[in-house]
Design an enzyme around this catalytic site. Structure first.
Site, PDB file in Angstrom:
ATOM      1  N   GLY A 108      30.512 -39.083 -35.399  1.00 49.69           N
ATOM      2  CA  GLY A 108      31.432 -39.753 -36.325  1.00 49.69           C
ATOM      3  C   GLY A 108      31.561 -39.084 -37.685  1.00 49.69           C
ATOM      4  N   ALA A 111      35.210 -39.327 -39.407  1.00 49.83           N
ATOM      5  CA  ALA A 111      35.529 -40.666 -39.917  1.00 49.83           C
ATOM      6  C   ALA A 111      34.713 -40.983 -41.162  1.00 49.83           C
ATOM      7  CB  ALA A 111      35.262 -41.714 -38.836  1.00 49.83           C
ATOM      8  N   ALA A 112      33.434 -40.543 -41.173  1.00 46.82           N
ATOM      9  CA  ALA A 112      32.583 -40.800 -42.341  1.00 46.82           C
ATOM     10  C   ALA A 112      33.146 -40.085 -43.570  1.00 46.82           C
ATOM     11  CB  ALA A 112      31.148 -40.356 -42.066  1.00 46.82           C
ATOM     12  N   ASP A 153      35.174 -45.386 -35.026  1.00 53.73           N
ATOM     13  CA  ASP A 153      34.412 -44.537 -35.963  1.00 53.73           C
ATOM     14  C   ASP A 153      34.652 -44.919 -37.427  1.00 53.73           C
ATOM     15  OD1 ASP A 153      33.656 -43.315 -33.634  1.00 53.73           O
ATOM     16  OD2 ASP A 153      34.102 -41.272 -34.274  1.00 53.73           O
TER      17      ASP A 153
HETATM   18  O1  PMV Z   1      34.800 -38.796 -31.553  1.00 53.57           O
HETATM   19  P1  PMV Z   1      33.625 -39.357 -30.826  1.00 53.57           P
HETATM   20  O2  PMV Z   1      32.935 -38.376 -29.972  1.00 53.57           O
HETATM   21  O3  PMV Z   1      32.720 -40.108 -31.713  1.00 53.57           O
HETATM   22  O4  PMV Z   1      34.199 -40.421 -29.758  1.00 53.57           O
HETATM   23  C1  PMV Z   1      34.705 -41.644 -30.140  1.00 53.57           C
HETATM   24  C2  PMV Z   1      34.664 -42.589 -28.997  1.00 53.57           C
HETATM   25  C3  PMV Z   1      35.825 -42.559 -28.013  1.00 53.57           C
HETATM   26  O5  PMV Z   1      35.788 -43.826 -27.365  1.00 53.57           O
HETATM   27  C4  PMV Z   1      35.650 -41.472 -26.983  1.00 53.57           C
HETATM   28  C5  PMV Z   1      37.169 -42.381 -28.703  1.00 53.57           C
HETATM   29  C6  PMV Z   1      37.582 -43.553 -29.563  1.00 53.57           C
HETATM   30  O6  PMV Z   1      38.409 -43.334 -30.455  1.00 53.57           O
HETATM   31  O7  PMV Z   1      37.115 -44.667 -29.359  1.00 53.57           O
END
Ligand code: PMV
Length: 318
Positions: A108, A111-112, A153
């Protein structure tokens, strides 16, 4: 306006339900003790500059990139620019990103960064954006970056703790007697979330009956996980990790190095382990009993990136 503001936001591990959450099922996610810090200053007068390590990008007042046309931070700039437009603010300043979270590994980090940057920007300009508003702006950057994010995230980076996530704006904090430590092992392969999400969504379209059956099993795992976390039954959480991982394998998200890590972890006596995040590489998480520190030590002798992380950590803030 202040001269500078700082904000930080946590990375995350998805405990249960990645990918299923994109298809509308609830997932369980927790904030970890690795953070991204943003320091924002208004020291620059006619540009917005984003710096991370050796990488530096800038945009002029009319939103044009200065220098290189393709910046890895374009989505972040567009997000800040949207905040500026919405609040009638000149889009200038300098943001420095300092991250403890490995990128493109399912933890994440993007997003962080987005959440911490909006928060720092809000503080610098006294905007007092609500947590939900911060998530909405960060979602904009995530969408540009990942294509079709569920929003899990940015939500966990903003609210922290351990939550049930069920789609934008739909989350609930999970009350837990304690937060288990998780062992995180990087598989050595970075990957793109959007590619993995497209792969699973394609499979769901091509094989609807198979996908439907997997979602039924996931729903059982989810319900049991919900209660195991509430009871702090770490052994059960581990067993459910293993089951959730088998579903991820069935979805074609695992690979040889991930399976090897899971085998080594099992040999060292963890309660269970699974891929976390989009898969196709990224990280494996595991829980164990009192021997978790020793297992972490053993794993570090074999793998270069191993973290023993606290879970349920605080969301965006100072
Ligand atoms: O970007 P990641 O690897 O943290 O994946 C997020 C989780 C997923 O379910 C695969 C995508 C989402 O947006 O929920």
């Amino acid at each position: 306006m202040k001269e500078s503001a700082t904000a930080s936001a946590p990375g995350k591990v998805i405990l249960f339900g990645e990918h299923f959450v994109v298809s509308g099922f609830p997932a369980i996610v927790t904030a970890i003790d690795k953070r991204v810090k943003i320091r924002l200053t208004n020291s620059v007068e006619n540009r917005f500059v984003i710096v991370s390590g050796q990488v530096c990008s800038a945009w002029s007042l009319n939103g044009q990139p200065v220098g290189a046309k393709h910046s890895p931070f374009q989505a972040l700039y567009d997000m800040v620019n949207a905040v500026c437009r919405d609040h009638g603010i000149k889009c200038v300043g300098r943001a420095e990103i300092d991250s403890e979270i490995m990128g493109a590994a399912g933890l994440g980090s993007s997003a962080a960064v987005a959440v911490a940057l909006v928060k720092a920007f809000s503080d610098l300009h006294g905007l007092e954006l609500t947590i939900d508003k911060i998530i909405q702006y960060a979602m904009k950057a995530e969408t540009e970056f990942h294509g079709r994010p569920s929003g899990i995230d940015p939500t966990i980076a903003a609210v922290g703790g351990t939550i049930i996530y069920h789609g934008p704006g739909k989350y609930m904090h999970l009350a837990t007697p304690a937060n288990p430590k998780v062992l995180i092992v990087f598989s050595g392969k970075k990957r793109k979330t959007s590619k993995m999400v497209n792969h699973v969504q394609q499979l769901a379209r091509d094989k609807p009956r198979l996908f439907g059956e997997l979602t039924k099993i996931y729903s059982i795992i989810y319900r049991e996980a919900f209660s195991a976390i509430q009871k702090y039954d770490v052994e059960k959480i581990g067993k459910l990790f293993t089951m959730n991982h088998l579903l991820m394998r069935a979805l074609g998200l695992s690979n040889e190095s991930v399976e090897k890590i899971i085998e080594v972890l099992a040999g060292l006596g963890v309660y269970g382990s699974k891929l976390t995040g989009a898969g196709g590489g990224g990280c494996v998480i595991a829980v164990a009993g009192e021997n978790i520190e020793r297992i972490a030590g053993e794993m570090s002798k074999i793998y270069p990136h191993v973290w023993l992380s606290q879970t349920g950590c605080r969301g965006v803030g100072e």
